[in-house]
Design an enzyme around this catalytic site. Structure first.
Site, PDB file in Angstrom:
ATOM      1  N   GLU A 175       0.826  -1.231  -0.038  1.00 40.44           N
ATOM      2  CA  GLU A 175      -0.012   0.085   0.038  1.00 40.44           C
ATOM      3  C   GLU A 175       0.844   1.167  -0.005  1.00 40.44           C
ATOM      4  O   GLU A 175       0.644   2.160   0.818  1.00 40.44           O
ATOM      5  CB  GLU A 175      -1.038  -0.083   1.287  1.00 40.44           C
ATOM      6  CG  GLU A 175      -2.160  -1.079   0.927  1.00 40.44           C
ATOM      7  CD  GLU A 175      -3.018  -1.208   2.294  1.00 40.44           C
ATOM      8  OE1 GLU A 175      -2.922  -0.151   2.924  1.00 40.44           O
ATOM      9  OE2 GLU A 175      -4.042  -1.921   2.149  1.00 40.44           O
ATOM     10  N   GLU A 209      -5.608  -8.255  -0.583  1.00 38.78           N
ATOM     11  CA  GLU A 209      -6.288  -7.879   0.729  1.00 38.78           C
ATOM     12  C   GLU A 209      -7.791  -7.795   0.344  1.00 38.78           C
ATOM     13  O   GLU A 209      -8.179  -6.891  -0.525  1.00 38.78           O
ATOM     14  CB  GLU A 209      -5.917  -6.877   1.504  1.00 38.78           C
ATOM     15  CG  GLU A 209      -4.375  -6.876   2.091  1.00 38.78           C
ATOM     16  CD  GLU A 209      -3.999  -5.840   2.982  1.00 38.78           C
ATOM     17  OE1 GLU A 209      -4.859  -5.071   3.487  1.00 38.78           O
ATOM     18  OE2 GLU A 209      -2.677  -5.281   2.944  1.00 38.78           O
TER      19      GLU A 209
END
Length: 502
Positions: A173, A291
């Site tokens: 991320e 995710e």
């Protein structure tokens, strides 16, 4: 009563469902590791300190990869802190989650755990505080046979054979300003390219996942993905996407989360294909949805510097499990481009499995559709042709009330239909047309539903919500004529139907 018809044709192939679609995620976060998988003073742990009850539940799920060690934790983590004798490992501040990290579990220990659970590691290298050299050294430590500093150190630490970790996430991320050492897209793309070069020069058999967008709601999406791919397209094998959902008060919107996930995948795929055209490349970039889950982020609580505090421990209800089932269907229906998918996470932290220190464990409601996916989703995904009623949602407009995915397993001679009826008020009189498969027989049907959508599982009531497998007597009464079956899908229900090909 709604009317629905779904036709499944053998030749309408979407793509092969890779076993890596049935993957999960464990981060050094909350109680995912400590009192989750590892609890050396638990009355039923093994010789390595791993909880046997958790090992059994994970094995029963049948997942393939487990992404480790993060997550936000990754961007401030030095993997070297987690190797060697435990009594000499440093205790550190984990600034990502404001906790104390004891480093009692590291890459060697986690590898041992995967050997017990029958899983494999989806590795991850630190692109925050970590360097390109660190990334190459970690791959060398894990995968190089021996005769070098890092490989011999692994052998000294008790693992003579290399781990053979074949897929690696290059950071986590990095588009997020919450990330330690957050980079903009150009800077991350340049750093990721050099890291991949170092990693693949160490082991040319590995594949690498570059960071895509942390959510479709990010203001930089999908521009971030485009820029990163323009830097890394020739060397990367996948780009990651992440997305979490929660019920914000509108059940119909929540049950239509599958639509949002579907649009996210389509936009990410289109971005990849744009860069493919720009590069005049023959390679098609695949997605790693590493995710995904339901996560009630509003439930996050403040805490001090603690060791393994209770963080992000959502207790899922039946409605959550149904929305989760819609996401399972979406992933299977995009198996041509989504090749890796990791349910985040696996134990205690927004997870299908919950434990209590020195005591037992139970499975959450979302465990059941996830297990269905892992158990019955193997084969090739087929494109179902669906005619059903639409319902109106505030966020997404018109969406189908009943959604399906279909998987054909030629080796087992089965067709599996996953079906979600999102209507809270109406059953669906459903016709399933399998005429293209010659003779078939309905051999299995499980249903997850109930009158109380807020029902949950707990230590006191571990089986309060679970799938019901319909008996042979019920199956034999299903009307069937020349491969066309007529069934009734209950309102607000998750269904798995298996057909043997005779």
């Amino acid at each position: 009563m709604m009317k629905t018809k779904v036709s499944v044709v053998k030749d309408f192939v979407i793509g092969k469902v890779e076993d890596t679609l049935f993957s999960s995620f464990i981060e050094q976060l909350g109680r995912a590791v400590y009192t989750g998988i590892y609890e050396p003073d638990h009355p039923d742990c093994d010789d390595k300190g791993f909880r046997k009850d958790v090992v059994k539940l994970v094995k029963d799920l049948g997942i393939s990869l487990v992404r480790y060690p993060g997550g936000n934790f990754l961007s401030g983590y030095d993997w070297k802190d987690g190797i060697g004798p435990r009594d000499k490992r440093p205790v550190r501040l984990d600034r990502a989650w404001k906790t104390i990290e004891t480093n009692q579990v590291g890459i060697d220990d986690f590898y041992d755990w995967t050997q017990r659970t029958g899983t494999r590691i989806l590795g991850a290298v630190n692109m925050g505080t970590g360097t390109v050299q660190d990334a190459g050294d970690l791959v060398e430590y894990c995968n190089y046979p021996g005769g070098t500093y890092w490989s011999d150190l692994r052998r000294k630490n008790g693992h003579d054979k290399p781990y053979g970790i074949k897929t690696w996430c290059v950071g986590n991320e990095m588009d997020g300003p919450w990330q330690i050492c957050h980079l903009d897209a150009h800077d991350y793309g340049k750093k990721a390219l050099e890291a991949i070069k170092m990693m693949k020069w160490t082991d040319d058999s590995i594949k690498c996942v570059v960071c895509g967008s942390a959510a479709s709601t990010m203001p930089t999406y999908p521009e971030w993905d485009r820029i990163v791919l323009e830097h890394t397209y020739d060397m990367a094998d996948y780009i990651s996407i992440h997305r979490y959902f929660e019920n914000l008060g509108d059940d119909d919107d929540f049950l239509a989360s599958f639509y949002d996930m579907d649009q996210f995948i389509k936009t990410s795929t289109a971005t990849c294909d744009y860069v493919k055209a720009l590069k005049r490349s023959k390679k098609t970039m695949m997605l790693s949805f590493d995710e995904w889950n339901i996560w009630y982020q509003k439930n996050q609580t403040e805490h001090g510097w603690e060791k393994a505090p209770r963080l992000l421990e959502d207790n899922y209800n039946l409605l959550d499990a149904l929305a989760f089932g819609g996401m399972v269907i979406t992933l299977l229906n995009h198996s041509d481009r989504v090749k890796i998918a990791c349910l985040a996470q696996l134990i205690n932290v927004i997870a299908p499995i919950t434990t209590e220190p020195k005591k037992g464990s139970f499975v959450q409601t979302i465990y059941y559709p996830f297990k269905d996916m892992c158990r019955f989703g193997k084969g090739v995904s087929l494109q179902p042709v669906v005619r059903t009623e639409n319902k109106i949602t505030k966020s997404y407009g018109e969406v189908p009330a009943v959604v399906f995915s279909a998987v054909y397993n030629e080796e087992e001679k089965t067709v599996t239909i996953f079906a979600l009826n999102t209507s809270k008020n109406d059953d669906s009189e459903t016709e399933i047309d399998l005429a293209s498969f010659a003779d078939t027989k309905l051999s299995y049907w499980s249903v997850l539903c109930g009158t109380d959508l807020s029902a949950r599982n707990s230590f006191e009531k571990p089986d309060n919500v679970k799938s019901e497998i319909l008996n042979e007597g019920v199956l034999s009464k299903v009307e069937q004529n020349k491969g066309v079956y007529k069934i009734q899908l209950k309102k607000a229900s998750w269904n798995v139907l298996r057909f043997n090909i005779c």
